[in-house]
Design a protein around this motif. Structure first.
Motif, short mmCIF file in Angstrom:
data_model
loop_
_atom_site.label_atom_id
_atom_site.label_comp_id
_atom_site.label_asym_id
_atom_site.label_seq_id
_atom_site.Cartn_x
_atom_site.Cartn_y
_atom_site.Cartn_z
N PHE A 121 37.84 48.81 49.65
CA PHE A 121 38.38 47.42 49.82
C PHE A 121 37.88 46.59 50.99
CE2 PHE A 121 41.40 49.17 46.52
CZ PHE A 121 41.09 48.59 45.49
N GLY A 170 40.05 41.24 57.43
CA GLY A 170 40.64 40.58 56.55
C GLY A 170 42.10 40.72 56.35
N LYS A 171 42.34 40.96 54.96
CA LYS A 171 43.69 41.23 54.45
C LYS A 171 44.38 42.23 55.18
CE LYS A 171 43.83 39.14 49.69
NZ LYS A 171 43.93 39.55 48.29
N ASP A 219 42.91 43.58 47.14
CA ASP A 219 41.78 43.81 46.10
C ASP A 219 40.35 43.73 46.81
OD1 ASP A 219 41.92 41.25 45.82
OD2 ASP A 219 42.89 41.58 44.09
N GLU A 220 39.37 43.48 46.06
CA GLU A 220 38.25 43.20 46.59
C GLU A 220 38.12 41.79 46.99
OE1 GLU A 220 38.79 44.71 43.58
OE2 GLU A 220 37.33 46.25 43.30
N LYS A 221 38.96 40.74 46.78
CA LYS A 221 39.05 39.56 47.43
C LYS A 221 39.61 39.62 48.91
CE LYS A 221 39.36 37.34 42.72
NZ LYS A 221 40.02 36.49 41.93
N ASN A 222 39.00 40.37 49.60
CA ASN A 222 39.73 40.68 50.99
C ASN A 222 39.44 39.57 51.94
OD1 ASN A 222 40.77 41.90 53.10
ND2 ASN A 222 38.88 43.26 53.68
N PHE A 223 40.16 38.43 51.73
CA PHE A 223 39.87 37.17 52.61
C PHE A 223 41.18 36.59 52.51
CE2 PHE A 223 37.49 34.42 54.96
CZ PHE A 223 37.89 33.05 54.85
#
Length: 429
Positions: free
Chosen positions: A151, A172-173, A425-429
């Motif tokens: 991730f 990121g996250k 998840d994959e949306k690590n922003f």
């Protein structure tokens, strides 16, 4: 360090306690302490007698001069001069004995409380409480270092490039998740009555000596030699040193402080699976809780601190157990210590995330941290306590592993308001 009063009045108990901690040569060391103390006191007594005699003779010189007994006055002056030379020798002997005594006392660990079990190493620790539910993960569950890569949460290789092994880069996250944990831990400490402080991340030698990191853990601390400053291994060091050389009022006890800080440890000699991923780092974040209390209440304080840390584990939905450390595993400075470990489901092992300790008067004696009784004005050494509430890396490792799902990594409910998302998840922003 141990007080001379304790060593002289409870010699056998001190020796047995040090033997429980597997301190080599306990009996011989304590006997040497008592010998040096006798030597110091004898030199002091001789010096006091010398000065008293010199003062008497000095007064006689004036009377002899008034009476024009110059020859007797000259003879008395010679006696005073001889006494002053002798005083220099006695002063030097006393200072040498005192330095040798202090140097030796600094190498002696704290005496363990009677509750500390026997044992040579971690295998002798006793599980005193368990909580939480161990998750049942599928066989293909990933360890946190693989999840971090999947991730794009933590880049261990970039950390090596920038600094070296043990200095990860959070992305990121995960960077936001770190901040969320820090804020959550600090808010929980504040709700429990701890006043937040933001301490320096480097300390002087006196601070390291005060809490017992020096000389015991000198090899584990990063040292800026030009400035003779040490990077802190835990916020315990600067926070407890706030009260160095202080006389506190009984009515203000217990004093409660908390602090977030980065922590720096060389971790010399670490190797194998224990150092992989977030398991063992040279730099990590931690929230520390510290209490200064009077002796008769310090074990009630310890119980409250244990309840606080246990509450954090519950709110993070982590399986945990609490260990009472045995004589062979307890730290140099602690009288009684409990470790919290959380279950890392993919690694299938327990990870230490907190130590909660009562040092009794050991640190306070080094720090000269005392309090004044309200009733009679008597001054007495405080008791000091501290605990991790909590250390982030292994908490993060356990959360990542225990909460992995096909969709991503579930965020514990208590943290959602702090980080602003419920899934990593994959949306690590």
């Amino acid at each position: 360090m141990l007080t001379l009063k304790l060593i002289s009045e409870e010699t056998e108990r001190v020796i047995k306690g040090l033997e429980k901690k597997h301190f080599d040569g306990a009996k011989e060391t304590i006997e040497k302490v008592l010998d040096l103390d006798r030597e110091r006191r004898e030199s002091q007594q001789k010096l006091d007698k010398n000065k008293q005699e010199a003062n008497i003779l000095s007064k006689e010189i004036g009377l002899l001069i008034k009476e024009k007994k110059h020859e007797e006055a000259d003879g008395t002056k010679k006696k005073v001069a001889a006494l002053k030379e002798e005083a220099k020798v006695l002063q030097s002997a006393m200072e040498t004995a005192e330095k040798n005594l202090t140097d030796l006392l600094l190498t002696i660990p704290n005496v363990p409380n009677d509750q500390v079990p026997e044992g040579k190493d971690a295998s002798g620790n006793i599980v005193v409480k368990e909580g939480g539910v161990i998750p049942n993960l599928p066989e293909d569950a990933l360890c946190h270092w693989d999840l971090a890569k999947k991730f794009n949460l933590i880049d261990f290789d970039l950390g090596v490039k920038i600094t070296g092994a043990g200095f990860p880069l959070y992305i990121g996250k995960m960077a936001r998740f770190q901040r969320a944990l820090e804020a959550f831990f600090l808010d929980e400490a504040r709700k429990s009555g701890y006043l937040e402080v933001q301490p320096p991340l480097v300390v002087n030698q006196a601070s390291g000596l005060g809490t017992g990191q020096l000389p015991d853990k000198e090899g584990q601390m990063y040292h800026a030699e030009v400035d003779d400053l040490y990077m802190i291994p835990t916020a315990e060091v600067p926070v407890t040193n706030i009260f160095r050389d202080e006389i506190l009022d009984e009515k203000d006890l217990p004093i409660q402080r908390c602090a977030y800080s980065a922590c720096f440890r060389r971790e010399a000699g670490s190797y194998g699976k224990d150092v992989r991923g977030l398991n063992r780092l040279h730099q990590f974040d931690k929230v520390e809780i510290v209490r200064i209390d009077k002796p008769e209440h310090s074990y009630e304080s310890l119980k409250e601190m244990l309840n606080h840390v246990e509450g954090l584990c519950k709110k993070l939905e982590l399986p945990y157990h609490i260990l009472k450390l045995c004589g062979g595993d307890i730290s140099f400075t602690a009288a009684l210590c409990f470790d919290f470990e959380v279950w890392s489901a993919a690694q299938k092992r327990w990870l230490e995330v907190s130590s909660v300790s009562n040092f009794e008067s050991y640190q306070a004696n080094r720090l000269h941290c005392r309090y004044r009784h309200t009733e009679d004005g008597k001054i007495e050494l405080c008791h000091t306590l501290n605990g991790s509430a909590l250390a982030l890396p292994r908490i993060v490792a356990a959360i990542l592993e225990n909460n992995q799902t096909p969709e991503g990594i579930r965020v514990p409910k208590a943290l959602i308001p702090y980080c602003g998302f419920d899934m990593i998840d994959e949306k690590n922003f």
